[in-house]
Design a protein around this motif. Structure first.
Motif, PDB file in Angstrom:
ATOM      1  N   ASN A   1       0.828  -1.204   0.000  1.00 60.23           N
ATOM      2  CA  ASN A   1       0.000   0.000   0.000  1.00 60.23           C
ATOM      3  C   ASN A   1       0.866   1.260   0.000  1.00 60.23           C
ATOM      4  OD1 ASN A   1      -1.368   2.062   2.341  1.00 60.23           O
ATOM      5  ND2 ASN A   1      -2.552   1.648   0.498  1.00 60.23           N
ATOM      6  N   TYR A   2       1.945   1.226   0.762  1.00 62.36           N
ATOM      7  CA  TYR A   2       2.790   2.427   0.837  1.00 62.36           C
ATOM      8  C   TYR A   2       3.463   2.702  -0.498  1.00 62.36           C
ATOM      9  CZ  TYR A   2       5.187   6.098   3.318  1.00 62.36           C
ATOM     10  OH  TYR A   2       5.607   7.336   3.745  1.00 62.36           O
ATOM     11  N   ILE A   3       3.874   1.641  -1.190  1.00 58.44           N
ATOM     12  CA  ILE A   3       4.457   1.819  -2.520  1.00 58.44           C
ATOM     13  C   ILE A   3       3.421   2.423  -3.467  1.00 58.44           C
ATOM     14  CG2 ILE A   3       5.380   0.606  -4.533  1.00 58.44           C
ATOM     15  CD1 ILE A   3       6.631  -1.390  -2.603  1.00 58.44           C
ATOM     16  N   SER A   4       2.174   1.956  -3.364  1.00 54.03           N
ATOM     17  CA  SER A   4       1.121   2.494  -4.228  1.00 54.03           C
ATOM     18  C   SER A   4       0.848   3.959  -3.912  1.00 54.03           C
ATOM     19  CB  SER A   4      -0.165   1.676  -4.088  1.00 54.03           C
ATOM     20  OG  SER A   4      -0.857   1.985  -2.899  1.00 54.03           O
ATOM     21  N   GLN A   5       0.924   4.336  -2.641  1.00 51.17           N
ATOM     22  CA  GLN A   5       0.753   5.744  -2.274  1.00 51.17           C
ATOM     23  C   GLN A   5       1.781   6.619  -3.000  1.00 51.17           C
ATOM     24  OE1 GLN A   5       0.615   6.590   1.975  1.00 51.17           O
ATOM     25  NE2 GLN A   5      -0.367   4.616   2.399  1.00 51.17           N
ATOM     26  N   ILE A   6       3.007   6.113  -3.074  1.00 53.37           N
ATOM     27  CA  ILE A   6       4.105   6.903  -3.646  1.00 53.37           C
ATOM     28  C   ILE A   6       4.061   6.888  -5.169  1.00 53.37           C
ATOM     29  CG2 ILE A   6       6.614   7.082  -3.833  1.00 53.37           C
ATOM     30  CD1 ILE A   6       6.686   5.701  -1.014  1.00 53.37           C
ATOM     31  N   ILE A   7       4.068   5.688  -5.746  1.00 54.27           N
ATOM     32  CA  ILE A   7       4.233   5.538  -7.197  1.00 54.27           C
ATOM     33  C   ILE A   7       2.952   5.824  -7.967  1.00 54.27           C
ATOM     34  CG2 ILE A   7       4.873   3.951  -9.038  1.00 54.27           C
ATOM     35  CD1 ILE A   7       7.199   4.826  -7.277  1.00 54.27           C
ATOM     36  N   GLU A   8       1.822   5.296  -7.490  1.00 51.23           N
ATOM     37  CA  GLU A   8       0.582   5.417  -8.248  1.00 51.23           C
ATOM     38  C   GLU A   8      -0.129   6.753  -8.015  1.00 51.23           C
ATOM     39  OE1 GLU A   8      -2.051   2.110  -7.807  1.00 51.23           O
ATOM     40  OE2 GLU A   8      -0.414   0.652  -7.814  1.00 51.23           O
ATOM     41  N   HIS A   9      -0.130   7.220  -6.763  1.00 47.34           N
ATOM     42  CA  HIS A   9      -0.935   8.390  -6.425  1.00 47.34           C
ATOM     43  C   HIS A   9      -0.110   9.644  -6.114  1.00 47.34           C
ATOM     44  CE1 HIS A   9      -4.391   5.732  -6.344  1.00 47.34           C
ATOM     45  NE2 HIS A   9      -3.734   4.926  -5.528  1.00 47.34           N
ATOM     46  N   GLY A  10       1.160   9.497  -5.763  1.00 51.84           N
ATOM     47  CA  GLY A  10       1.962  10.672  -5.408  1.00 51.84           C
ATOM     48  C   GLY A  10       1.414  11.403  -4.210  1.00 51.84           C
ATOM     49  N   PHE A  11       0.719  10.677  -3.332  1.00 52.31           N
ATOM     50  CA  PHE A  11       0.100  11.257  -2.133  1.00 52.31           C
ATOM     51  C   PHE A  11       0.298  10.242  -1.015  1.00 52.31           C
ATOM     52  CE2 PHE A  11      -3.869  11.890   0.439  1.00 52.31           C
ATOM     53  CZ  PHE A  11      -3.562  13.152   0.912  1.00 52.31           C
ATOM     54  N   PHE A  12       1.264  10.527  -0.125  1.00 54.47           N
ATOM     55  CA  PHE A  12       1.658   9.507   0.837  1.00 54.47           C
ATOM     56  C   PHE A  12       1.731  10.060   2.256  1.00 54.47           C
ATOM     57  CE2 PHE A  12       5.449  11.548  -0.800  1.00 54.47           C
ATOM     58  CZ  PHE A  12       6.231  11.772   0.317  1.00 54.47           C
ATOM     59  N   HIS A  13       1.529   9.153   3.202  1.00 52.74           N
ATOM     60  CA  HIS A  13       1.617   9.493   4.620  1.00 52.74           C
ATOM     61  C   HIS A  13       3.083   9.732   4.958  1.00 52.74           C
ATOM     62  CE1 HIS A  13       0.915   9.466   8.918  1.00 52.74           C
ATOM     63  NE2 HIS A  13      -0.389   9.276   8.725  1.00 52.74           N
ATOM     64  N   ALA A  14       3.403  10.926   5.464  1.00 57.52           N
ATOM     65  CA  ALA A  14       4.799  11.295   5.675  1.00 57.52           C
ATOM     66  C   ALA A  14       5.305  10.963   7.075  1.00 57.52           C
ATOM     67  CB  ALA A  14       4.997  12.791   5.409  1.00 57.52           C
ATOM     68  N   ASP A  15       4.442  10.386   7.910  1.00 55.79           N
ATOM     69  CA  ASP A  15       4.868  10.019   9.266  1.00 55.79           C
ATOM     70  C   ASP A  15       4.329   8.625   9.606  1.00 55.79           C
ATOM     71  OD1 ASP A  15       6.098  10.319  11.697  1.00 55.79           O
ATOM     72  OD2 ASP A  15       4.488  11.478  12.618  1.00 55.79           O
ATOM     73  N   PRO A  16       4.815   7.588   8.887  1.00 55.49           N
ATOM     74  CA  PRO A  16       4.228   6.253   9.016  1.00 55.49           C
ATOM     75  C   PRO A  16       4.791   5.422  10.168  1.00 55.49           C
ATOM     76  CG  PRO A  16       5.874   6.209   7.304  1.00 55.49           C
ATOM     77  CD  PRO A  16       5.844   7.628   7.826  1.00 55.49           C
ATOM     78  N   HIS A  17       4.936   6.030  11.348  1.00 60.43           N
ATOM     79  CA  HIS A  17       5.402   5.239  12.490  1.00 60.43           C
ATOM     80  C   HIS A  17       4.238   4.420  13.046  1.00 60.43           C
ATOM     81  CE1 HIS A  17       3.496   7.822  15.523  1.00 60.43           C
ATOM     82  NE2 HIS A  17       3.948   8.864  14.849  1.00 60.43           N
ATOM     83  N   SER A  18       4.550   3.464  13.890  1.00 58.99           N
ATOM     84  CA  SER A  18       3.537   2.506  14.348  1.00 58.99           C
ATOM     85  C   SER A  18       2.374   3.161  15.079  1.00 58.99           C
ATOM     86  CB  SER A  18       4.192   1.456  15.257  1.00 58.99           C
ATOM     87  OG  SER A  18       4.843   2.082  16.357  1.00 58.99           O
ATOM     88  N   GLY A  19       2.612   4.311  15.733  1.00 54.00           N
ATOM     89  CA  GLY A  19       1.534   4.980  16.457  1.00 54.00           C
ATOM     90  C   GLY A  19       0.453   5.540  15.558  1.00 54.00           C
ATOM     91  N   ASN A  20       0.756   5.672  14.268  1.00 54.48           N
ATOM     92  CA  ASN A  20      -0.225   6.225  13.321  1.00 54.48           C
ATOM     93  C   ASN A  20      -0.895   5.155  12.466  1.00 54.48           C
ATOM     94  OD1 ASN A  20       0.055   8.881  14.105  1.00 54.48           O
ATOM     95  ND2 ASN A  20       1.698   9.311  12.647  1.00 54.48           N
ATOM     96  N   ILE A  21      -0.739   3.886  12.835  1.00 55.79           N
ATOM     97  CA  ILE A  21      -1.317   2.799  12.055  1.00 55.79           C
ATOM     98  C   ILE A  21      -2.006   1.826  13.010  1.00 55.79           C
ATOM     99  CG2 ILE A  21      -0.896   1.032  10.300  1.00 55.79           C
ATOM    100  CD1 ILE A  21       1.784   2.412   9.722  1.00 55.79           C
ATOM    101  N   ARG A  22      -3.262   1.499  12.727  1.00 55.53           N
ATOM    102  CA  ARG A  22      -4.041   0.570  13.539  1.00 55.53           C
ATOM    103  C   ARG A  22      -4.548  -0.584  12.665  1.00 55.53           C
ATOM    104  NH1 ARG A  22      -2.409   3.842  16.771  1.00 55.53           N
ATOM    105  NH2 ARG A  22      -3.553   4.970  18.395  1.00 55.53           N
TER     106      ARG A  22
END
Length: 531
Positions: free
Chosen positions: A249-270
């Motif tokens: 999913n993170y690769i798709s955020q970057i390559i496909e959409h150019g819109f990605f979560h810039a702080d993907p530490h564990s506290g921001n993912i459930r």
């Protein structure tokens, strides 16, 4: 509120100067001292340091690594201030909006803090409440910092480390955007819309009715934090599957959409209901289509060991602050790539690889777009998150698994892009005659200035110098011959062999110069003697 926030402008300025002098700022700078100064100066400056830690293309690795130690956790603001901000935002008391509102915050940062609450209709939510007067205080601190920089001549002292004016400008722009919670709400809704058809990705729903610039209200996510491995296993989740889906999913955020979560530490993912739920969209990275295409070209260059493609991609996407020695830069990139190309793509140390690229850019004073810098930092954060989930996997390994999608061509998109470029070229070609006419007019009026700059070797300049000298000699010979012919048509006295003396001398000089030029070009040049 912190005591520093209550100080008058004059007292705060005096405090800033006192802190800078306490750390002997004029005696030089090192990473630890710089971090301690920012911590002593308070939340505004801690935020500046956090932004600086993400710009590894501008600042040295030592400083970025030290500034990563800065923490955004701040002293919670009094609950009375929270009530006042909510009443100000909604124009009515808190109890008319929320049926319950926890006093102890879930988290507290320099700009805002987060509380769990329940709306009147029973919806469980999270309320992000901005600190009162934070905009005015940060605006004041930024203005005072600019003044302190001038008073202490800090730009000259730390110019080898940071461009202070650039850092202040970038911080203030980012802070202004972050202090408007409607921006974060737009990011969250855009992310949720992007992945609404994805079976394993989700994001909290924004409650628009109660979201303002100062208060952000969103759906409460009660899932399991992604680094709580034991709880996930107890619920029957496959940890490796989560890691694979998260990375994909993170690769798709970057390559496909150019819109990605810039702080993907564990506290921001459930993890909730078999879905990966992203939260906290205050820091999002955006890559323009051009930047994404250049990034793809760079990845293709790395994958195919094409040094030229990597070099051209970096120079195309970066902003150079000084003249680049293309030959030296290419050699540096080639040495960098040789360290990694013998390894399998999956076994590469992604963090070190990214850091090495930024070190090279810093060395050659190449500034990368903010989106690219955020991407590099977030990829390393994501790499750490994945290693926590599955120690046997990494971001580089996932990229290796999907390398084909990065190197292959999408024929439909390529065709569309080619047609678009062709139409643009046709449109521009129509303007060529008019532009050429304008250039000729500028030439006629002496308004055209051409700078020729050849990098990497003195040899081209020496060759051009010889060519120009020979051209000048040829022009002089032609002028002498023409002048001699004109004089010979007259009856000018005295004469030699029936030819006017001046015409005769001009002819002799032209012949001698021609012989000399012939000798230099065809004989001495073979022995590499300078002309």
């Amino acid at each position: 509120m912190e005591q520093t926030s209550k100080l008058s402008t004059r007292a705060r300025f005096a405090q800033i100067l006192q802190i800078l002098r306490k750390h002997h700022i004029r005696q030089g700078m090192d990473p630890v001292k710089f971090r301690r100064i920012l911590e002593d100066l308070g939340p505004t400056f801690v935020k500046i340091g956090q932004i600086m830690s993400t710009r590894q293309d501008m600042f040295s690795e030592r400083y970025c690594q030290e500034l990563m130690k800065l923490r955004s956790q701040a002293t919670p603001m009094p609950f009375e201030d929270v009530e006042k901000m909510i009443e100000k935002a909604y124009g009515k008391p808190m109890n008319q909006v929320f049926s319950s509102f926890t006093v102890i915050p879930l988290g507290s940062a320099s700009i805002a803090q987060v509380h769990e609450a329940v709306l009147k209709d029973g919806t469980r939510v999270v309320a992000k409440v901005q600190r009162p007067y934070i905009y005015e205080w940060m605006e004041r601190d930024v203005g005072l910092l600019r003044k302190a920089v001038k008073v202490l001549n800090l730009s000259e002292i730390v110019s080898s480390v940071v461009d202070l004016d650039m850092v202040i400008d970038e911080f203030w722009t980012a802070a202004q955007q972050e202090m408007d919670f409607t921006n974060e709400a737009k990011f969250a809704k855009r992310f949720r819309k992007t992945y609404e058809d994805c079976a394993f990705i989700d994001a909290p729903r924004i409650i628009d009715q109660y979201t303002t610039k100062e208060v952000l209200v969103m759906e409460y996510i009660d899932g399991i934090e992604i680094n709580n491995i034991s709880a996930l296993k107890d619920q029957g989740y496959d940890i490796k599957e989560i890691a694979d889906k998260l990375a994909y999913n993170y690769i798709s955020q970057i390559i496909e959409h150019g819109f990605f979560h810039a702080d993907p530490h564990s506290g921001n993912i459930r993890i909730r209901d078999d879905k990966i739920v992203w939260i906290d969209f205050g820091m999002m990275g955006i890559l323009e289509d051009r930047d994404r295409q250049i990034l793809k070209e760079a990845i293709r260059g790395l994958a195919t060991n094409d040094v030229g493609k990597v070099v051209d991609s970096i120079l195309a996407i970066g902003v150079t602050k000084q003249e680049i020695d293309y030959t030296a830069f290419t050699n540096t990139i080639e040495m960098f790539m040789s360290q990694y190309m013998d390894q399998s793509f999956a076994s590469m140390d992604l963090a070190k690889m990214v850091q090495d690229i930024f070190t090279i850019c810093h060395q050659y004073k190449i500034s990368l777009p903010k989106g690219i810098s955020m991407l590099a930092r977030s990829m390393m954060t994501m790499n750490g998150t994945l290693l926590t989930l599955d120690p046997h996997s990494s971001m580089a390994q996932i990229v290796a698994n999907h390398k084909a999608t990065l190197t292959q061509l999408d024929l439909s998109k390529e065709a569309t892009r080619t047609i678009k470029r062709s139409l643009e070229a046709l449109s521009r070609s129509i303007d060529i005659p008019v532009q050429a006419s304008d250039v000729l007019k500028l030439f006629q009026h002496g308004q055209i200035k051409v700078n020729l700059n050849l990098m990497g070797s003195d040899a081209p300049i020496a060759k051009i110098d010889r060519m120009v000298n020979r051209l000048i000699v040829c022009i002089l010979i032609a002028a002498l011959l023409l002048g001699s012919c004109l004089v010979c048509t007259t009856d000018m006295e005295p004469k030699i062999l029936g030819i006017p003396l001046i015409g005769f001398l001009m002819l002799v000089v032209a012949l001698l110069m021609g012989v000399w030029l012939f000798v230099k070009m065809f004989f001495l040049h073979r022995r590499n003697k300078a002309f």
